[in-house]
Every structure is written in C-alpha cells, then in structure tokens.
Design an enzyme around this catalytic site. Structure first.
Site, PDB file in Angstrom:
ATOM      1  CB  SER A 127      -0.892  -0.004   1.247  1.00 58.64           C
ATOM      2  OG  SER A 127      -1.492   1.249   1.456  1.00 58.64           O
ATOM      3  CE1 TYR A 152      -4.383  -2.025   4.819  1.00 65.05           C
ATOM      4  CE2 TYR A 152      -3.610   0.154   4.189  1.00 65.05           C
ATOM      5  CZ  TYR A 152      -4.050  -1.109   3.840  1.00 65.05           C
ATOM      6  OH  TYR A 152      -4.152  -1.463   2.514  1.00 65.05           O
TER       7      TYR A 152
END
Length: 335
Positions: A127, A152
């Site tokens: 990501s 995350y």
C-alpha cells in the site's frame, strides 16, 4: 496457469480474478466474507465469477492455518495473487487485532503455503500508506518507509519484510505492489468515492477532511488489474546490480521486488469531488473537518520502475473513471 486469488470477493480481487479467467487461467478464489462492509456486495461480486467453468470459490479465512495448509496441499497452485487483508486506515484505530490476524498471521500462512508447494511467483498487495510521514514527492521505491502513521501501514510494511525473508531464505519469487487509492465500479463502501456519491444522492453533507487540502493519486481499477497481471507474468528475479553497501529498498540479491502502482497524477480532493458532482448532476454540501488520525495529506506515485519492468501505464482519466463508477452505482443501487 492455476492461480490462487485471495480476497476474491473483494474489490480488486474480483476484478483480477475476472481478468485471469477471461484469458484462460484456472482460478481458485478464497475469501472469508467478513462483515467489515456489506456482505451482499461481496456476494454480488462473486456472482459475476461463478458462471466461469474455470472458477471455484472456497470460503476460508487466510488466518486459518490448518485450512490454508490443506488448501495449498490439495490444489497445486502455479502462482498466487494475495489481495486478502483487513483494509482501511481509520478502522485500524478501533480494531487493531483484526489487522494482526489477517495482515500478519494470514500473510504468514500464504508465505508458508507458497514455500512448501513450489509456487512459481507470489504477487501481493502492499500500500502507498507505507510512505507514512514522508513529505518528498513523488513517493519512490528508493525512499525509506520506516515511519508509518497507522497500524494498517505498519502491517503492509511488515508484509514486505516478511516476503523478502522468504525470497532470501527459500528462493521464493515475490513481488509487492504498493497500491495508490484504487477506485471504480464495485468499489468498497468505506472509501471516499462511495461515501461521497451515496451522501450526495441522499442529500446529506459530505465530510471533507483537512479542510479539503488533500491530494490523492487516484488509480482506476482496470489500470490496477492490468498492472497486477503483467507483474504476475514476469516472475521476480534478483537484481544483478544490487549493492548491499547501498541497498535499494525495492530490490534485492534475492528474487524480490517492490513497485508503486499508481496513476502518477495526484488530484486535489476538491477537484475529485467536483468530478463526482458533475457525474451526478448535483452539488455536494461540504462539511470541512480537520485531518483524521492516521491519514496523510497527499499521495503521489513515482511509477517509473513499474513502467520499466512491465510497461505499465495507466490510461483512465479521473473524470472518465468517476463517470463509470457513478453509472455503476446508479444501476446497482437503483439510485
């Protein structure tokens, strides 16, 4: 090829499985169908895949060690596209354990399955959030990513480190793709485009964080999938020019690669909202709010390395992509 796609009921997972099936591959899709967002949307995505004779769905949590071991032992996958994860930056603030179970334990189970069953290539989702507090733009794979601002992001950085270990120790070819704000039809209900479109159609105000002073490298889902497939087909190899005295974070002496996959064209948030307003034919009532914890003001992908590696070049403009999403949303929800 026989390909495992984890997260097959997810946004990018469904689109990737579709493309693999269309070109003739056999696909086994895995998903736990959790209720992080509307399960009915996930089931609707699966219904698009189920008519394909070469598709089979297995409901399974990737954090289930025994279940994953049995799956890899029974199937004999050639390659793996690992897209299953607990997604969302903001949700990690309230349910951190979900990220450890799915993104760390689950990823370990995928790595072990690939290691023990001669998988030719593992492609996995990282990501853009790994860039965290970085302010140098555009973000490059040569930049350090040691200052995450959400759990995350920390789990995605951990995935890259875990993959490198397996590439180094066991010669497992791995390629990580740092996705930059993927959007399009069948997208996730927790993402900005979905939330804004729904609110505007329901005549509710939209929450605009950092008072609208945000930029995102929005990347259309079809472009993302094109990049994923091209990367899957080019197995990661060691970098012959790798210098351990000056190590490049995205390459290695092992068969390991990490690439940005983005549009290379950051869009101001207010311009993005304007595209939604134009497609809907109505104006949004904007509620300007401060920056949220765990968020970053801008993302911007340097995608040169991926272009050189597989010829990846996004083709969908933000206006075109937003128009396609709005058309899908109106049809799917009868809005």
């Amino acid at each position: 090829m026989k390909v495992l796609v984890t997260g097959a009921a997810g946004f990018i997972g469904m689109a990737t499985a579709q493309r693999l099936l269309e070109r003739g591959d056999e696909v086994v899709g895995v998903d736990n169908l959790n209720d992080y967002y509307d399960v009915n949307l996930k089931l609707a995505r699966l219904r698009l895949l189920e008519p394909h004779a070469r598709f089979r769905f297995v409901k399974l949590d990737i954090a289930d060690r025994a279940g994953m071991e049995a799956l890899f032992a029974a199937e004999g996958f050639d390659r793996v596209v690992h897209l299953a994860a607990q997604a969302g930056v903001r949700y990690s603030l309230v349910n951190p354990h979900a990220y450890v179970e799915s993104n760390l334990v689950g990823f370990m189970n995928v790595l072990e399955g690939c290691r023990h069953h001669q998988v030719q290539h593992l492609v996995y989702a990282s990501s853009s959030s790994v860039y965290g507090g970085n302010v140098k733009m555009p973000f490059s794979e040569s930049d350090g990513v040691d200052h995450p601002v959400s759990l995350y992001a920390a789990t995605k950085k951990s995935n890259e480190l875990m993959a490198h270990t397996y590439s180094h120790l066991y010669g497992l070819p791995t390629t990580g793709l740092r996705f930059f704000t993927v959007y399009g039809p069948w997208g996730r209900p927790d993402m900005a485009m979905f939330l804004f479109t729904k609110a505007i159609l329901e005549n509710r105000p939209i929450d605009v964080f950092n008072h609208g002073q945000m930029r995102r490298d929005f990347t259309y889902v079809d472009d993302i999938v094109e990049g994923v497939i091209r990367v899957l087909d080019r197995v990661a190899t060691p970098d012959e020019a790798f210098d351990p005295a000056q190590p490049h974070p995205g390459r290695s002496h092992a068969p390991y690669r990490v690439f940005n996959i983005g549009n290379h064209e950051p869009v101001p948030l207010l311009e993005f909202i304007g595209c939604i307003e134009e497609a809907l034919g109505r104006q949004a009532e904007k509620r300007l709010l401060p920056m949220q914890d765990g968020d970053v003001p801008a993302t911007y992908a340097d995608a040169d390395a991926l272009r050189e590696w597989v010829g990846f070049a996004p083709r969908t403009s933000i206006r075109e992509g937003v128009g396609r999403f709005v058309a899908w949303y109106r049809e799917f929800y009868g809005a």
